[in-house]
Motif scaffolding. Structure first.
Motif, PDB file in Angstrom:
ATOM      1  N   ASP A 111       0.822  -1.216   0.000  1.00 48.59           N
ATOM      2  CA  ASP A 111       0.000   0.000   0.000  1.00 48.59           C
ATOM      3  C   ASP A 111       0.850   1.257   0.000  1.00 48.59           C
ATOM      4  O   ASP A 111       0.389   2.320  -0.441  1.00 48.59           O
ATOM      5  CB  ASP A 111      -0.912   0.004   1.235  1.00 48.59           C
ATOM      6  N   ALA A 112       2.069   1.167   0.509  1.00 47.64           N
ATOM      7  CA  ALA A 112       2.974   2.315   0.523  1.00 47.64           C
ATOM      8  C   ALA A 112       4.410   1.807   0.496  1.00 47.64           C
ATOM      9  O   ALA A 112       4.719   0.740   1.045  1.00 47.64           O
ATOM     10  CB  ALA A 112       2.747   3.180   1.762  1.00 47.64           C
ATOM     11  N   VAL A 113       5.261   2.580  -0.154  1.00 46.61           N
ATOM     12  CA  VAL A 113       6.703   2.321  -0.156  1.00 46.61           C
ATOM     13  C   VAL A 113       7.393   3.588   0.324  1.00 46.61           C
ATOM     14  O   VAL A 113       7.103   4.684  -0.162  1.00 46.61           O
ATOM     15  CB  VAL A 113       7.219   1.939  -1.549  1.00 46.61           C
ATOM     16  N   THR A 114       8.280   3.437   1.293  1.00 52.18           N
ATOM     17  CA  THR A 114       9.017   4.575   1.826  1.00 52.18           C
ATOM     18  C   THR A 114      10.514   4.324   1.705  1.00 52.18           C
ATOM     19  O   THR A 114      10.970   3.183   1.699  1.00 52.18           O
ATOM     20  CB  THR A 114       8.676   4.820   3.308  1.00 52.18           C
ATOM     21  N   ILE A 115      11.257   5.418   1.619  1.00 47.79           N
ATOM     22  CA  ILE A 115      12.715   5.343   1.692  1.00 47.79           C
ATOM     23  C   ILE A 115      13.210   6.675   2.238  1.00 47.79           C
ATOM     24  O   ILE A 115      12.920   7.735   1.680  1.00 47.79           O
ATOM     25  CB  ILE A 115      13.363   4.992   0.328  1.00 47.79           C
ATOM     26  N   ALA A 116      13.901   6.639   3.355  1.00 41.99           N
ATOM     27  CA  ALA A 116      14.366   7.847   4.030  1.00 41.99           C
ATOM     28  C   ALA A 116      15.892   7.882   4.052  1.00 41.99           C
ATOM     29  O   ALA A 116      16.529   6.993   4.625  1.00 41.99           O
ATOM     30  CB  ALA A 116      13.823   7.910   5.456  1.00 41.99           C
ATOM     31  N   PHE A 117      16.454   8.879   3.415  1.00 41.73           N
ATOM     32  CA  PHE A 117      17.899   9.107   3.380  1.00 41.73           C
ATOM     33  C   PHE A 117      18.657   7.903   2.827  1.00 41.73           C
ATOM     34  O   PHE A 117      19.743   7.580   3.288  1.00 41.73           O
ATOM     35  CB  PHE A 117      18.421   9.488   4.773  1.00 41.73           C
ATOM     36  N   GLY A 118      18.056   7.240   1.848  1.00 37.69           N
ATOM     37  CA  GLY A 118      18.708   6.080   1.254  1.00 37.69           C
ATOM     38  C   GLY A 118      18.791   6.122  -0.256  1.00 37.69           C
ATOM     39  O   GLY A 118      19.653   5.478  -0.843  1.00 37.69           O
ATOM     40  N   ILE A 119      17.930   6.881  -0.912  1.00 37.39           N
ATOM     41  CA  ILE A 119      17.871   6.828  -2.368  1.00 37.39           C
ATOM     42  C   ILE A 119      19.155   7.352  -3.007  1.00 37.39           C
ATOM     43  O   ILE A 119      19.562   6.873  -4.076  1.00 37.39           O
ATOM     44  CB  ILE A 119      16.639   7.607  -2.904  1.00 37.39           C
ATOM     45  N   ARG A 120      19.821   8.302  -2.361  1.00 37.03           N
ATOM     46  CA  ARG A 120      21.028   8.868  -2.979  1.00 37.03           C
ATOM     47  C   ARG A 120      22.176   7.861  -3.017  1.00 37.03           C
ATOM     48  O   ARG A 120      23.146   8.062  -3.759  1.00 37.03           O
ATOM     49  CB  ARG A 120      21.456  10.136  -2.246  1.00 37.03           C
ATOM     50  N   ASN A 121      22.080   6.784  -2.234  1.00 34.69           N
ATOM     51  CA  ASN A 121      23.140   5.780  -2.205  1.00 34.69           C
ATOM     52  C   ASN A 121      22.872   4.605  -3.133  1.00 34.69           C
ATOM     53  O   ASN A 121      23.670   3.674  -3.192  1.00 34.69           O
ATOM     54  CB  ASN A 121      23.323   5.277  -0.765  1.00 34.69           C
ATOM     55  N   VAL A 122      21.759   4.643  -3.853  1.00 32.57           N
ATOM     56  CA  VAL A 122      21.448   3.593  -4.822  1.00 32.57           C
ATOM     57  C   VAL A 122      22.189   3.899  -6.130  1.00 32.57           C
ATOM     58  O   VAL A 122      22.051   4.993  -6.667  1.00 32.57           O
ATOM     59  CB  VAL A 122      19.930   3.519  -5.075  1.00 32.57           C
ATOM     60  N   PRO A 123      22.960   2.956  -6.655  1.00 34.62           N
ATOM     61  CA  PRO A 123      23.723   3.245  -7.881  1.00 34.62           C
ATOM     62  C   PRO A 123      22.849   3.623  -9.073  1.00 34.62           C
ATOM     63  O   PRO A 123      23.155   4.566  -9.795  1.00 34.62           O
ATOM     64  CB  PRO A 123      24.476   1.935  -8.139  1.00 34.62           C
ATOM     65  N   ARG A 124      21.749   2.885  -9.297  1.00 34.27           N
ATOM     66  CA  ARG A 124      20.871   3.144 -10.445  1.00 34.27           C
ATOM     67  C   ARG A 124      19.506   3.575  -9.921  1.00 34.27           C
ATOM     68  O   ARG A 124      18.574   2.785  -9.830  1.00 34.27           O
ATOM     69  CB  ARG A 124      20.767   1.895 -11.320  1.00 34.27           C
ATOM     70  N   ILE A 125      19.386   4.845  -9.603  1.00 32.33           N
ATOM     71  CA  ILE A 125      18.173   5.370  -8.987  1.00 32.33           C
ATOM     72  C   ILE A 125      16.940   5.174  -9.874  1.00 32.33           C
ATOM     73  O   ILE A 125      15.882   4.760  -9.372  1.00 32.33           O
ATOM     74  CB  ILE A 125      18.366   6.858  -8.611  1.00 32.33           C
ATOM     75  N   PRO A 126      17.009   5.445 -11.190  1.00 30.79           N
ATOM     76  CA  PRO A 126      15.809   5.230 -12.026  1.00 30.79           C
ATOM     77  C   PRO A 126      15.309   3.785 -11.983  1.00 30.79           C
ATOM     78  O   PRO A 126      14.098   3.541 -11.989  1.00 30.79           O
ATOM     79  CB  PRO A 126      16.282   5.624 -13.430  1.00 30.79           C
ATOM     80  N   VAL A 127      16.231   2.824 -11.933  1.00 29.37           N
ATOM     81  CA  VAL A 127      15.845   1.413 -11.855  1.00 29.37           C
ATOM     82  C   VAL A 127      15.122   1.142 -10.545  1.00 29.37           C
ATOM     83  O   VAL A 127      14.078   0.470 -10.513  1.00 29.37           O
ATOM     84  CB  VAL A 127      17.081   0.502 -11.990  1.00 29.37           C
TER      85      VAL A 127
END
Length: 254
Positions: free
Chosen positions: A138-154
Motif C-alpha cells: 500500500d505504501a513504499v518509503t525510503i528515508a535518506f537512502g535513495i542517494r546511495n542507490v547506484p541506479r536510482i531510475p531502476v
C-alpha cells in the motif's frame, strides 16, 4: 525527459564505476550501522526526527484494523518502521528492506526489544531488484537512502512495480539548500565539522565525509521530482524542509 545513467558515477566527489559503487556504500554503512541514528543527528542537527515524523504522517496509515502493507527500503535500523507501527493501527505491517546486513541486524535487535517481531519483517536485498510480487504494498518509503542507490531510475521503477494501484511512494532525502546565508553555514558545518565529529564519536571520519559529499551530488528537489515522474508515478509533489536542507517527495501509482 531523458535522465539516462552512464557507466560511471560519483562516490562522494570521487569518480567510480557504477558497478563498484554498491560495494563502497556497503562498506560505509557497515562501519556506521551501530551509530546510524547518531550519524543522522550529527548530519541534520537532530532535525531528521521532525522530518521523519512529517513523512510518517504523510503515509496515510489507517488507525483501525484495516490491513495496510508497507515496504520501507534502505530502512535497516527500523526507524521508519517503528514510527509507522506506532502511528498506525493494528492492521499495519512493515517489511524493512536493506542491502546491508549490519543495518538489518541493528533493526531486528530493536524490533525484538520492542516485541514487534510479529508486525515487522527484515529482508536483505538490492533496491534495484525487489524480491516481491507486483502490486504487493500500500505504501513504499525510503528515508535518506535513495542517494546511495547506484541506479536510482531502476530502483524507482521497482518501487512503482510493487505498489498497489492507488499506493504512494514517499522519499525523504537531503536536498539543495535554497537560502543563501543558510547554504554557506550548512556547507561549513557539513564539511568542516561533521567528519571531525565522526572521527571523535565513531573513530573514523571518512564514512561521514562520504555521506556529506553524497548529499551534495544528489539532485535538487525539482530535478528529483522529475525522475520520479519518469519512473511512472503521478501526482508527484516535492516539499522542501528547513530551507531546503531536506525534501519530502510523494508520488502515486494510479
Amino acid at each position: 525527459m531523458d535522465r539516462s545513467v552512464s557507466d560511471d558515477t560519483h562516490f562522494g566527489f570521487a569518480e567510480v564505476r557504477l558497478d563498484e559503487k554498491q560495494g563502497l556504500v556497503d562498506e560505509v554503512f557497515h562501519k556506521v550501522a551501530s551509530r546510524y541514528d547518531l550519524m543522522n543527528d550529527l548530519m541534520s542537527g537532530g532535525l531528521h526526527r521532525a522530518w521523519k515524523s512529517a513523512m510518517t504522517t504523510a503515509i496515510g496509515l489507517p488507525r483501525g484494523a484495516r490491513r495496510f502493507d508497507m515496504l520501507d527500503v534502505a530502512g535497516g535500523t527500523g526507524d521508519i518502521a517503528f514510527r509507522a507501527l506506532k502511528s498506525g493501527g493494528p492492521g499495519v505491517s512493515v517489511t524493512v528492506f536493506d542491502i546491508n546486513q549490519a543495518m538489518l541486524d541493528v533493526g531486528a535487535a530493536r524490533a525484538a526489544k520492542r516485541r514487534l517481531g510479529d508486525r515487522v519483517t527484515f529482508i536483505q536485498g538490492n533496491a534495484e531488484d525487489l524480491p516481491f510480487p507486483d502490486r504487493s504494498f500500500d505504501a513504499v518509503t525510503i528515508a535518506f537512502g535513495i542517494r546511495n542507490v547506484p541506479r536510482i531510475p531502476v530502483a524507482l521503477k521497482e518501487m512503482r512495480r510493487v505498489l498497489k494501484p492507488g499506493g504512494r511512494l514517499l522519499v525523504l532525502e537531503f536536498s539543495k539548500v535554497d537560502v543563501p546565508g543558510l547554504a554557506k553555514v550548512y556547507d561549513a558545518f557539513s564539511f568542516g565539522v561533521i567528519p571531525r565529529l565522526g572521527q571523535m564519536v565513531a573513530g573514523d571520519g571518512e564514512p561521514y565525509r562520504y555521506l556529506v559529499e553524497s548529499i551534495r551530488r544528489f539532485p535538487d528537489a525539482e530535478t528529483f521530482a522529475g525522475m520520479i515522474c519518469d519512473a511512472g508515478f503521478e501526482q508527484v509533489t516535492a516539499t522542501p524542509m528547513t530551507g531546503g536542507v531536506a525534501a519530502l517527495h510523494v508520488g502515486f501509482r494510479i
